[in-house]
Design a protein around this motif. Structure first.
Motif, PDB file in Angstrom:
ATOM      1  N   THR A  68       0.808  -1.153  -0.187  1.00  0.00           N
ATOM      2  CA  THR A  68      -0.105  -0.007   0.001  1.00  0.00           C
ATOM      3  C   THR A  68       0.803   1.087   0.163  1.00  0.00           C
ATOM      4  N   ASN A  69       1.560   1.235   0.879  1.00  0.00           N
ATOM      5  CA  ASN A  69       2.640   2.594   1.046  1.00  0.00           C
ATOM      6  C   ASN A  69       3.342   2.339   2.288  1.00  0.00           C
ATOM      7  N   ILE A  70       4.819   3.018   2.247  1.00  0.00           N
ATOM      8  CA  ILE A  70       5.603   3.090   3.290  1.00  0.00           C
ATOM      9  C   ILE A  70       6.056   4.430   3.906  1.00  0.00           C
ATOM     10  N   THR A  71       5.582   4.815   5.188  1.00  0.00           N
ATOM     11  CA  THR A  71       6.014   5.985   5.792  1.00  0.00           C
ATOM     12  C   THR A  71       6.330   5.722   6.953  1.00  0.00           C
TER      13      THR A  71
ATOM     14  N   TYR B 284      11.263  -0.567  16.971  1.00  0.00           N
ATOM     15  CA  TYR B 284      11.496  -1.764  16.385  1.00  0.00           C
ATOM     16  C   TYR B 284      12.603  -1.919  15.433  1.00  0.00           C
ATOM     17  N   HIS B 285      12.393  -1.300  14.273  1.00  0.00           N
ATOM     18  CA  HIS B 285      13.324  -1.521  13.473  1.00  0.00           C
ATOM     19  C   HIS B 285      14.473  -0.531  13.144  1.00  0.00           C
ATOM     20  N   LYS B 286      14.264   0.397  14.344  1.00  0.00           N
ATOM     21  CA  LYS B 286      15.485   1.423  14.231  1.00  0.00           C
ATOM     22  C   LYS B 286      15.608   2.474  13.161  1.00  0.00           C
ATOM     23  N   THR B 287      15.497   1.934  12.070  1.00  0.00           N
ATOM     24  CA  THR B 287      15.787   3.071  11.050  1.00  0.00           C
ATOM     25  C   THR B 287      14.850   2.745   9.885  1.00  0.00           C
ATOM     26  N   PHE B 288      14.540   3.789   8.899  1.00  0.00           N
ATOM     27  CA  PHE B 288      13.488   3.594   7.880  1.00  0.00           C
ATOM     28  C   PHE B 288      13.827   2.732   7.160  1.00  0.00           C
ATOM     29  N   ALA B 289      15.319   2.385   6.603  1.00  0.00           N
ATOM     30  CA  ALA B 289      15.580   1.576   5.889  1.00  0.00           C
ATOM     31  C   ALA B 289      15.616   0.054   6.201  1.00  0.00           C
ATOM     32  N   GLY B 290      15.370  -0.094   7.553  1.00  0.00           N
ATOM     33  CA  GLY B 290      15.170  -1.440   8.383  1.00  0.00           C
ATOM     34  C   GLY B 290      13.896  -1.725   8.149  1.00  0.00           C
ATOM     35  N   TYR B 291      13.160  -0.816   8.206  1.00  0.00           N
ATOM     36  CA  TYR B 291      11.574  -0.927   8.262  1.00  0.00           C
ATOM     37  C   TYR B 291      11.082  -1.352   6.737  1.00  0.00           C
ATOM     38  N   VAL B 292      11.707  -0.617   5.824  1.00  0.00           N
ATOM     39  CA  VAL B 292      11.497  -1.143   4.603  1.00  0.00           C
ATOM     40  C   VAL B 292      11.974  -2.479   4.058  1.00  0.00           C
ATOM     41  N   SER B 293      13.140  -2.843   4.499  1.00  0.00           N
ATOM     42  CA  SER B 293      13.980  -4.003   4.392  1.00  0.00           C
ATOM     43  C   SER B 293      12.907  -5.176   4.903  1.00  0.00           C
ATOM     44  N   ALA B 294      12.096  -5.030   5.972  1.00  0.00           N
ATOM     45  CA  ALA B 294      11.359  -5.851   6.522  1.00  0.00           C
ATOM     46  C   ALA B 294      10.033  -6.158   5.563  1.00  0.00           C
TER      47      ALA B 294
ATOM     48  N   ASP C  51       4.521   5.506  -4.099  1.00  0.00           N
ATOM     49  CA  ASP C  51       5.346   5.294  -2.908  1.00  0.00           C
ATOM     50  C   ASP C  51       6.749   5.511  -3.198  1.00  0.00           C
ATOM     51  N   SER C  52       7.387   6.248  -2.472  1.00  0.00           N
ATOM     52  CA  SER C  52       8.900   6.746  -2.488  1.00  0.00           C
ATOM     53  C   SER C  52       9.754   5.377  -2.478  1.00  0.00           C
ATOM     54  N   SER C  53       9.409   4.330  -1.999  1.00  0.00           N
ATOM     55  CA  SER C  53      10.187   3.160  -1.791  1.00  0.00           C
ATOM     56  C   SER C  53       9.732   1.989  -2.984  1.00  0.00           C
ATOM     57  N   SER C  54       8.894   2.547  -3.972  1.00  0.00           N
ATOM     58  CA  SER C  54       8.454   1.453  -4.983  1.00  0.00           C
ATOM     59  C   SER C  54       9.474   0.675  -5.680  1.00  0.00           C
ATOM     60  N   LYS C  55      10.484   1.768  -6.112  1.00  0.00           N
ATOM     61  CA  LYS C  55      11.553   1.100  -6.829  1.00  0.00           C
ATOM     62  C   LYS C  55      12.194  -0.274  -6.441  1.00  0.00           C
TER      63      LYS C  55
END
Length: 438
Positions: free
Chosen positions: A138-141, A147-157, A175-179
Protein backbone atom coordinates in the motif's frame (compact mmCIF):
# COMPACT_ATOMS: atom_id res chain seq x y z
CA UNK A 1 2.83 -15.94 33.84
CA UNK A 2 4.43 -16.92 30.51
CA UNK A 3 4.55 -13.32 29.27
CA UNK A 4 6.09 -12.24 32.57
CA UNK A 5 8.76 -14.92 32.22
CA UNK A 6 9.51 -13.88 28.63
CA UNK A 7 9.87 -10.23 29.67
CA UNK A 8 12.42 -11.18 32.35
CA UNK A 9 14.47 -13.48 30.08
CA UNK A 10 14.51 -11.34 26.93
CA UNK A 11 17.24 -8.84 28.03
CA UNK A 12 19.68 -11.74 28.43
CA UNK A 13 19.12 -13.18 24.94
CA UNK A 14 20.86 -12.16 21.73
CA UNK A 15 18.89 -10.91 18.73
CA UNK A 16 19.89 -14.05 16.84
CA UNK A 17 18.57 -16.31 19.62
CA UNK A 18 15.26 -14.44 19.69
CA UNK A 19 15.02 -14.64 15.90
CA UNK A 20 15.61 -18.39 15.90
CA UNK A 21 13.01 -18.78 18.66
CA UNK A 22 10.44 -17.04 16.46
CA UNK A 23 11.42 -19.17 13.46
CA UNK A 24 11.08 -22.37 15.49
CA UNK A 25 7.65 -21.37 16.83
CA UNK A 26 6.37 -20.54 13.34
CA UNK A 27 7.75 -23.72 11.83
CA UNK A 28 6.22 -25.89 14.55
CA UNK A 29 2.85 -24.13 14.16
CA UNK A 30 2.78 -24.69 10.39
CA UNK A 31 3.76 -28.35 10.87
CA UNK A 32 1.19 -28.87 13.64
CA UNK A 33 -1.65 -27.74 11.36
CA UNK A 34 -0.31 -29.57 8.29
CA UNK A 35 0.68 -26.45 6.33
CA UNK A 36 -2.76 -25.05 5.41
CA UNK A 37 -1.02 -21.98 3.94
CA UNK A 38 0.16 -24.13 1.04
CA UNK A 39 -3.34 -25.31 0.17
CA UNK A 40 -5.13 -21.95 -0.05
CA UNK A 41 -4.85 -18.98 -2.37
CA UNK A 42 -3.43 -16.40 0.01
CA UNK A 43 -3.02 -12.68 -0.67
CA UNK A 44 -0.78 -10.76 1.72
CA UNK A 45 -1.22 -7.02 2.09
CA UNK A 46 1.57 -4.99 3.68
CA UNK A 47 2.28 -1.29 4.13
CA UNK A 48 2.11 1.39 6.79
CA UNK A 49 -1.46 2.53 6.17
CA UNK A 50 -4.44 1.27 4.21
CA UNK A 51 -3.98 -2.46 4.76
CA UNK A 52 -7.31 -3.14 6.44
CA UNK A 53 -9.42 -1.22 3.91
CA UNK A 54 -7.56 -2.83 1.01
CA UNK A 55 -8.29 -6.27 2.46
CA UNK A 56 -11.98 -5.49 2.93
CA UNK A 57 -12.33 -4.07 -0.61
CA UNK A 58 -10.55 -7.05 -2.16
CA UNK A 59 -12.68 -9.44 -0.13
CA UNK A 60 -15.85 -7.77 -1.41
CA UNK A 61 -14.68 -8.16 -5.01
CA UNK A 62 -13.73 -11.82 -4.58
CA UNK A 63 -17.05 -12.66 -2.92
CA UNK A 64 -18.98 -10.91 -5.66
CA UNK A 65 -16.99 -13.01 -8.13
CA UNK A 66 -18.36 -16.11 -6.40
CA UNK A 67 -15.44 -17.15 -4.19
CA UNK A 68 -15.59 -18.08 -0.53
CA UNK A 69 -13.18 -15.80 1.32
CA UNK A 70 -11.44 -15.65 4.69
CA UNK A 71 -9.80 -12.50 6.11
CA UNK A 72 -7.49 -11.78 9.03
CA UNK A 73 -7.08 -8.04 9.53
CA UNK A 74 -6.50 -5.47 12.26
CA UNK A 75 -10.27 -5.05 12.55
CA UNK A 76 -11.75 -8.49 12.12
CA UNK A 77 -11.48 -12.18 11.37
CA UNK A 78 -13.74 -13.66 8.72
CA UNK A 79 -14.32 -17.16 7.41
CA UNK A 80 -17.07 -17.13 4.82
CA UNK A 81 -20.18 -15.62 6.40
CA UNK A 82 -18.79 -15.90 9.92
CA UNK A 83 -17.25 -12.63 11.14
CA UNK A 84 -15.79 -11.80 14.55
CA UNK A 85 -13.81 -8.89 15.98
CA UNK A 86 -10.05 -8.83 16.36
CA UNK A 87 -9.50 -7.69 19.93
CA UNK A 88 -5.94 -9.00 20.15
CA UNK A 89 -4.31 -5.63 19.34
CA UNK A 90 -2.22 -7.59 16.85
CA UNK A 91 -2.57 -7.08 13.10
CA UNK A 92 -0.81 -10.30 12.15
CA UNK A 93 -1.61 -12.78 14.89
CA UNK A 94 0.86 -15.26 16.42
CA UNK A 95 1.86 -18.19 14.19
CA UNK A 96 -0.08 -20.70 16.28
CA UNK A 97 -3.31 -18.71 16.04
CA UNK A 98 -2.65 -17.86 12.40
CA UNK A 99 -2.07 -21.47 11.33
CA UNK A 100 -5.17 -22.54 13.27
CA UNK A 101 -7.16 -19.83 11.48
CA UNK A 102 -5.88 -20.97 8.08
CA UNK A 103 -6.72 -24.58 8.92
CA UNK A 104 -10.28 -23.59 9.80
CA UNK A 105 -10.56 -21.57 6.58
CA UNK A 106 -9.42 -24.59 4.59
CA UNK A 107 -11.88 -26.92 6.30
CA UNK A 108 -14.66 -24.38 5.71
CA UNK A 109 -14.03 -24.55 1.98
CA UNK A 110 -12.55 -21.09 1.48
CA UNK A 111 -10.76 -20.52 -1.81
CA UNK A 112 -9.01 -17.27 -0.88
CA UNK A 113 -7.51 -15.90 2.32
CA UNK A 114 -6.58 -12.22 2.60
CA UNK A 115 -4.04 -11.42 5.31
CA UNK A 116 -2.68 -8.17 6.66
CA UNK A 117 1.05 -8.74 6.97
CA UNK A 118 3.05 -6.44 9.23
CA UNK A 119 6.76 -5.74 9.31
CA UNK A 120 6.92 -7.31 12.79
CA UNK A 121 5.30 -10.48 11.44
CA UNK A 122 7.78 -10.72 8.60
CA UNK A 123 10.76 -10.15 10.86
CA UNK A 124 9.45 -12.71 13.35
CA UNK A 125 8.63 -15.40 10.73
CA UNK A 126 4.94 -15.46 11.69
CA UNK A 127 3.97 -16.25 8.09
CA UNK A 128 6.52 -19.07 7.71
CA UNK A 129 4.98 -21.99 5.81
CA UNK A 130 2.59 -19.80 3.81
CA UNK A 131 2.96 -19.73 0.03
CA UNK A 132 1.59 -16.33 -0.94
CA UNK A 133 -0.22 -16.23 -4.25
CA UNK A 134 -0.14 -12.45 -4.16
CA UNK A 135 1.64 -9.64 -2.33
CA UNK A 136 0.39 -6.05 -2.12
CA UNK A 137 2.23 -2.90 -1.06
CA UNK A 138 0.00 0.00 0.00
CA UNK A 139 2.63 2.54 1.10
CA UNK A 140 5.60 2.94 3.43
CA UNK A 141 5.96 5.93 5.73
CA UNK A 142 7.45 6.39 9.17
CA UNK A 143 6.30 3.86 11.75
CA UNK A 144 7.69 1.23 14.15
CA UNK A 145 11.16 2.77 14.30
CA UNK A 146 11.28 1.75 17.95
CA UNK A 147 11.51 -1.83 16.62
CA UNK A 148 13.30 -1.49 13.27
CA UNK A 149 15.58 1.38 14.42
CA UNK A 150 15.88 2.91 10.92
CA UNK A 151 13.51 3.59 8.04
CA UNK A 152 15.73 1.42 5.82
CA UNK A 153 15.29 -1.43 8.28
CA UNK A 154 11.53 -0.94 8.17
CA UNK A 155 11.51 -1.07 4.36
CA UNK A 156 13.76 -4.13 4.41
CA UNK A 157 11.25 -5.97 6.58
CA UNK A 158 8.40 -5.17 4.17
CA UNK A 159 10.46 -6.41 1.24
CA UNK A 160 10.52 -9.92 2.73
CA UNK A 161 6.92 -10.48 1.58
CA UNK A 162 7.97 -9.87 -2.03
CA UNK A 163 11.33 -11.65 -1.92
CA UNK A 164 9.53 -15.01 -2.04
CA UNK A 165 8.52 -14.13 -5.64
CA UNK A 166 4.73 -14.38 -5.33
CA UNK A 167 2.75 -15.12 -8.49
CA UNK A 168 1.08 -11.69 -8.24
CA UNK A 169 2.90 -8.57 -7.08
CA UNK A 170 0.97 -5.30 -6.73
CA UNK A 171 2.94 -2.13 -5.93
CA UNK A 172 2.01 1.50 -5.32
CA UNK A 173 4.04 3.36 -7.97
CA UNK A 174 3.52 6.68 -6.17
CA UNK A 175 5.28 5.46 -3.04
CA UNK A 176 8.87 6.64 -2.60
CA UNK A 177 10.05 3.08 -1.87
CA UNK A 178 8.36 1.50 -4.91
CA UNK A 179 11.58 1.08 -6.93
CA UNK A 180 12.99 -1.40 -4.42
CA UNK A 181 9.84 -3.53 -4.67
CA UNK A 182 9.60 -3.30 -8.45
CA UNK A 183 13.09 -4.80 -8.73
CA UNK A 184 11.89 -8.08 -7.22
CA UNK A 185 10.67 -10.80 -9.57
CA UNK A 186 7.03 -11.83 -9.95
CA UNK A 187 5.10 -13.63 -12.69
CA UNK A 188 2.47 -10.88 -12.73
CA UNK A 189 3.83 -7.59 -11.45
CA UNK A 190 1.35 -4.71 -11.56
CA UNK A 191 1.82 -1.12 -10.44
CA UNK A 192 -0.96 1.29 -9.55
CA UNK A 193 -1.05 5.06 -9.30
CA UNK A 194 -3.22 8.13 -9.22
CA UNK A 195 -2.43 9.85 -12.48
CA UNK A 196 0.86 8.28 -13.61
CA UNK A 197 0.53 6.84 -17.10
CA UNK A 198 3.36 4.43 -16.29
CA UNK A 199 1.10 2.40 -13.98
CA UNK A 200 -1.01 -0.41 -15.41
CA UNK A 201 -3.85 0.37 -12.97
CA UNK A 202 -4.69 3.98 -12.20
CA UNK A 203 -7.39 6.46 -11.29
CA UNK A 204 -8.21 9.37 -13.57
CA UNK A 205 -10.69 12.26 -13.56
CA UNK A 206 -11.33 12.10 -9.81
CA UNK A 207 -14.37 13.95 -8.42
CA UNK A 208 -14.80 14.31 -4.65
CA UNK A 209 -18.53 14.49 -3.87
CA UNK A 210 -20.25 14.81 -0.51
CA UNK A 211 -21.14 11.11 -0.32
CA UNK A 212 -18.96 9.45 -2.95
CA UNK A 213 -15.57 9.70 -4.59
CA UNK A 214 -15.93 9.14 -8.32
CA UNK A 215 -13.10 8.23 -10.67
CA UNK A 216 -12.33 6.38 -13.87
CA UNK A 217 -10.61 3.09 -13.11
CA UNK A 218 -8.11 2.37 -15.88
CA UNK A 219 -6.75 -1.20 -16.21
CA UNK A 220 -5.27 -3.34 -18.98
CA UNK A 221 -8.82 -4.72 -19.42
CA UNK A 222 -10.19 -1.27 -20.17
CA UNK A 223 -11.74 1.47 -18.07
CA UNK A 224 -14.90 1.97 -16.05
CA UNK A 225 -16.43 4.61 -13.77
CA UNK A 226 -16.31 3.78 -10.05
CA UNK A 227 -18.37 5.58 -7.40
CA UNK A 228 -16.51 4.77 -4.20
CA UNK A 229 -18.61 5.05 -1.05
CA UNK A 230 -15.68 5.59 1.30
CA UNK A 231 -14.11 9.05 1.30
CA UNK A 232 -10.56 10.23 0.85
CA UNK A 233 -7.79 10.15 -1.72
CA UNK A 234 -6.10 7.46 0.36
CA UNK A 235 -9.10 5.20 -0.18
CA UNK A 236 -8.71 5.58 -3.94
CA UNK A 237 -5.25 4.08 -3.52
CA UNK A 238 -6.75 1.23 -1.49
CA UNK A 239 -9.34 0.65 -4.20
CA UNK A 240 -6.66 0.63 -6.90
CA UNK A 241 -4.59 -1.93 -5.02
CA UNK A 242 -7.64 -4.19 -4.67
CA UNK A 243 -8.56 -3.72 -8.32
CA UNK A 244 -5.03 -4.58 -9.43
CA UNK A 245 -5.11 -7.90 -7.56
CA UNK A 246 -8.57 -8.71 -8.90
CA UNK A 247 -7.47 -7.90 -12.46
CA UNK A 248 -4.58 -10.35 -12.16
CA UNK A 249 -7.00 -13.00 -10.92
CA UNK A 250 -9.03 -12.62 -14.12
CA UNK A 251 -12.03 -10.91 -12.53
CA UNK A 252 -14.10 -8.72 -14.85
CA UNK A 253 -14.09 -4.92 -14.68
CA UNK A 254 -17.81 -4.87 -13.89
CA UNK A 255 -17.34 -7.20 -10.92
CA UNK A 256 -14.40 -5.12 -9.68
CA UNK A 257 -16.49 -1.95 -9.95
CA UNK A 258 -19.50 -3.33 -8.09
CA UNK A 259 -17.32 -4.98 -5.47
CA UNK A 260 -15.57 -1.69 -4.71
CA UNK A 261 -18.87 0.20 -4.61
CA UNK A 262 -20.47 -2.32 -2.24
CA UNK A 263 -18.21 -1.23 0.65
CA UNK A 264 -19.59 1.81 2.48
CA UNK A 265 -17.89 1.46 5.87
CA UNK A 266 -14.80 -0.09 7.37
CA UNK A 267 -15.14 -0.01 11.14
CA UNK A 268 -12.91 2.60 12.76
CA UNK A 269 -11.85 4.04 9.41
CA UNK A 270 -13.43 7.46 8.80
CA UNK A 271 -16.38 6.15 10.81
CA UNK A 272 -19.00 8.80 11.48
CA UNK A 273 -21.23 8.66 14.57
CA UNK A 274 -24.48 10.51 13.98
CA UNK A 275 -27.37 10.74 16.43
CA UNK A 276 -28.96 13.92 15.11
CA UNK A 277 -26.40 16.30 16.65
CA UNK A 278 -25.67 19.54 14.71
CA UNK A 279 -21.95 18.76 14.55
CA UNK A 280 -20.05 15.78 13.16
CA UNK A 281 -18.08 13.14 15.05
CA UNK A 282 -15.60 10.95 13.17
CA UNK A 283 -13.54 8.13 14.62
CA UNK A 284 -10.43 6.99 12.75
CA UNK A 285 -7.48 4.69 13.40
CA UNK A 286 -4.93 7.26 12.12
CA UNK A 287 -1.88 7.11 14.39
CA UNK A 288 1.09 7.82 12.10
CA UNK A 289 2.25 11.16 10.67
CA UNK A 290 1.31 10.06 7.15
CA UNK A 291 -2.18 8.97 8.20
CA UNK A 292 -2.66 12.25 10.09
CA UNK A 293 -1.65 14.26 7.04
CA UNK A 294 -4.04 12.34 4.81
CA UNK A 295 -7.10 12.44 7.03
CA UNK A 296 -6.77 16.15 7.80
CA UNK A 297 -6.24 17.02 4.15
CA UNK A 298 -9.35 15.01 3.30
CA UNK A 299 -11.58 16.56 5.96
CA UNK A 300 -10.40 20.17 6.20
CA UNK A 301 -11.89 21.27 2.82
CA UNK A 302 -15.33 19.82 3.60
CA UNK A 303 -15.72 21.02 7.21
CA UNK A 304 -17.31 24.48 7.33
CA UNK A 305 -16.83 24.90 11.06
CA UNK A 306 -13.97 24.08 13.41
CA UNK A 307 -12.04 20.83 13.67
CA UNK A 308 -11.65 19.67 17.27
CA UNK A 309 -8.82 17.14 17.34
CA UNK A 310 -8.68 14.47 20.04
CA UNK A 311 -5.60 12.26 20.01
CA UNK A 312 -2.53 10.99 21.83
CA UNK A 313 0.27 8.55 21.08
CA UNK A 314 0.93 4.90 21.85
CA UNK A 315 3.27 4.06 24.71
CA UNK A 316 6.42 1.95 24.36
CA UNK A 317 6.59 2.83 20.66
CA UNK A 318 8.47 5.24 18.37
CA UNK A 319 8.80 8.42 20.46
CA UNK A 320 10.13 10.47 17.53
CA UNK A 321 6.76 10.65 15.82
CA UNK A 322 4.91 12.03 18.87
CA UNK A 323 5.59 15.76 18.29
CA UNK A 324 5.10 15.18 14.56
CA UNK A 325 1.47 14.23 15.19
CA UNK A 326 0.67 17.41 17.09
CA UNK A 327 2.56 19.54 14.56
CA UNK A 328 0.35 18.18 11.78
CA UNK A 329 -2.82 18.62 13.85
CA UNK A 330 -1.74 22.22 14.59
CA UNK A 331 -1.81 23.04 10.89
CA UNK A 332 -5.36 21.83 10.31
CA UNK A 333 -7.25 21.80 13.62
CA UNK A 334 -8.82 24.70 15.50
CA UNK A 335 -8.92 23.03 18.91
CA UNK A 336 -6.54 20.33 20.17
CA UNK A 337 -7.23 17.97 23.05
CA UNK A 338 -4.31 15.69 23.93
CA UNK A 339 -5.25 12.52 25.76
CA UNK A 340 -4.36 8.96 26.65
CA UNK A 341 -3.91 6.35 23.91
CA UNK A 342 -2.70 2.86 24.77
CA UNK A 343 0.11 3.85 27.14
CA UNK A 344 1.07 0.22 27.82
CA UNK A 345 3.67 0.43 30.63
CA UNK A 346 4.73 4.00 29.92
CA UNK A 347 3.64 7.02 32.00
CA UNK A 348 0.67 8.66 30.18
CA UNK A 349 1.66 12.12 31.43
CA UNK A 350 5.13 11.71 29.97
CA UNK A 351 3.69 10.63 26.62
CA UNK A 352 1.37 13.63 26.43
CA UNK A 353 4.22 16.00 27.27
CA UNK A 354 6.24 14.58 24.38
CA UNK A 355 3.29 14.89 22.00
CA UNK A 356 2.75 18.46 23.20
CA UNK A 357 6.18 19.56 21.98
CA UNK A 358 4.82 19.83 18.44
CA UNK A 359 1.79 21.98 19.30
CA UNK A 360 1.95 25.44 17.68
CA UNK A 361 1.90 27.68 20.76
CA UNK A 362 1.26 30.81 18.69
CA UNK A 363 -2.01 29.34 17.48
CA UNK A 364 -3.03 27.29 20.51
CA UNK A 365 -3.40 28.61 24.04
CA UNK A 366 -3.75 26.26 27.00
CA UNK A 367 -7.24 26.40 28.45
CA UNK A 368 -8.72 28.24 25.44
CA UNK A 369 -8.28 26.09 22.35
CA UNK A 370 -5.71 23.62 23.67
CA UNK A 371 -6.28 21.07 26.46
CA UNK A 372 -4.53 18.11 28.03
CA UNK A 373 -7.00 15.60 29.48
CA UNK A 374 -5.50 12.22 30.36
CA UNK A 375 -8.84 10.43 30.76
CA UNK A 376 -9.78 9.67 27.14
CA UNK A 377 -13.51 9.45 27.81
CA UNK A 378 -13.44 12.89 29.45
CA UNK A 379 -11.41 14.22 26.52
CA UNK A 380 -14.06 12.98 24.08
CA UNK A 381 -16.79 14.49 26.25
CA UNK A 382 -14.94 17.82 26.24
CA UNK A 383 -14.74 17.75 22.43
CA UNK A 384 -18.44 17.05 22.07
CA UNK A 385 -19.33 19.78 24.57
CA UNK A 386 -17.17 22.30 22.72
CA UNK A 387 -18.58 21.40 19.30
CA UNK A 388 -21.01 23.81 17.71
CA UNK A 389 -23.10 23.75 14.54
CA UNK A 390 -20.93 22.72 11.58
CA UNK A 391 -17.93 21.64 13.69
CA UNK A 392 -16.16 18.29 13.58
CA UNK A 393 -14.89 16.32 16.56
CA UNK A 394 -12.17 14.16 15.05
CA UNK A 395 -11.06 11.35 17.37
CA UNK A 396 -8.02 9.47 16.12
CA UNK A 397 -5.74 6.66 17.23
CA UNK A 398 -8.10 3.96 18.47
CA UNK A 399 -10.48 3.44 15.56
CA UNK A 400 -12.13 0.02 15.71
CA UNK A 401 -10.42 -1.10 18.92
CA UNK A 402 -12.47 -2.08 21.95
CA UNK A 403 -9.62 -2.31 24.44
CA UNK A 404 -6.97 0.02 25.87
CA UNK A 405 -3.48 -1.27 26.65
CA UNK A 406 -2.55 -0.01 30.13
CA UNK A 407 -0.06 -0.94 32.84
CA UNK A 408 -0.94 -3.90 35.04
CA UNK A 409 -2.16 -2.55 38.41
CA UNK A 410 0.04 -4.99 40.36
CA UNK A 411 3.02 -5.17 38.02
CA UNK A 412 3.75 -1.90 36.18
CA UNK A 413 6.29 -3.70 33.96
CA UNK A 414 3.46 -5.63 32.30
CA UNK A 415 0.42 -4.36 30.39
CA UNK A 416 -3.16 -5.56 30.28
CA UNK A 417 -6.05 -4.88 27.91
CA UNK A 418 -8.83 -2.90 29.56
CA UNK A 419 -12.25 -2.54 27.89
CA UNK A 420 -12.58 0.69 25.92
CA UNK A 421 -15.11 1.02 23.11
CA UNK A 422 -14.84 4.49 21.57
CA UNK A 423 -18.00 4.14 19.46
CA UNK A 424 -20.10 3.25 22.50
CA UNK A 425 -18.54 6.07 24.52
CA UNK A 426 -19.37 8.65 21.87
CA UNK A 427 -22.94 7.39 21.59
CA UNK A 428 -23.35 7.54 25.38
CA UNK A 429 -22.00 11.10 25.54
CA UNK A 430 -24.24 12.25 22.69
CA UNK A 431 -27.20 10.55 24.37
CA UNK A 432 -26.60 12.44 27.61
CA UNK A 433 -26.46 15.65 25.56
CA UNK A 434 -29.98 14.84 24.28
CA UNK A 435 -29.01 13.30 20.94
CA UNK A 436 -30.13 9.70 20.59
CA UNK A 437 -30.02 7.08 17.87
CA UNK A 438 -33.17 6.80 15.79
Amino acid sequence: MFNCLKAKIRPFLSDKTISEYHRLQAGLAAWRYNYPGRKLKIIGVTGTNGKTTTCVLLGAILELAGSKVAEATTVRFKIGARVWKNNTKMTTISPWILQSFLSKAQRAGCEYVILEVTSHALEQFRTLGIDFLGAVLTNITRDHLDYHKTFAGYVSAKLKLFEAEPFISVINLDDSSSKEFLQLASSHQTSYSIGSKKAQVRAEKIIYNIKTTDFILVTPQGQIIVKLNIKGKFNIYNALASAAVAHNLGISLETIKYGLESVDLVRGRMEEISQGQPFRVIIDYAHTPDAFEKIYKTLRPIIQGRIIAVFGATGNRDTGKRPMLSAIASRFADIIILTNEDPYTENPVKIIKQVAIGVDRKKFNRGKNYFQIIDREKAIKKACRLAQVGDLALITGKGHEEVMAVAHPKNPHLSILAPFNEQDIVKKILGKMGYREN
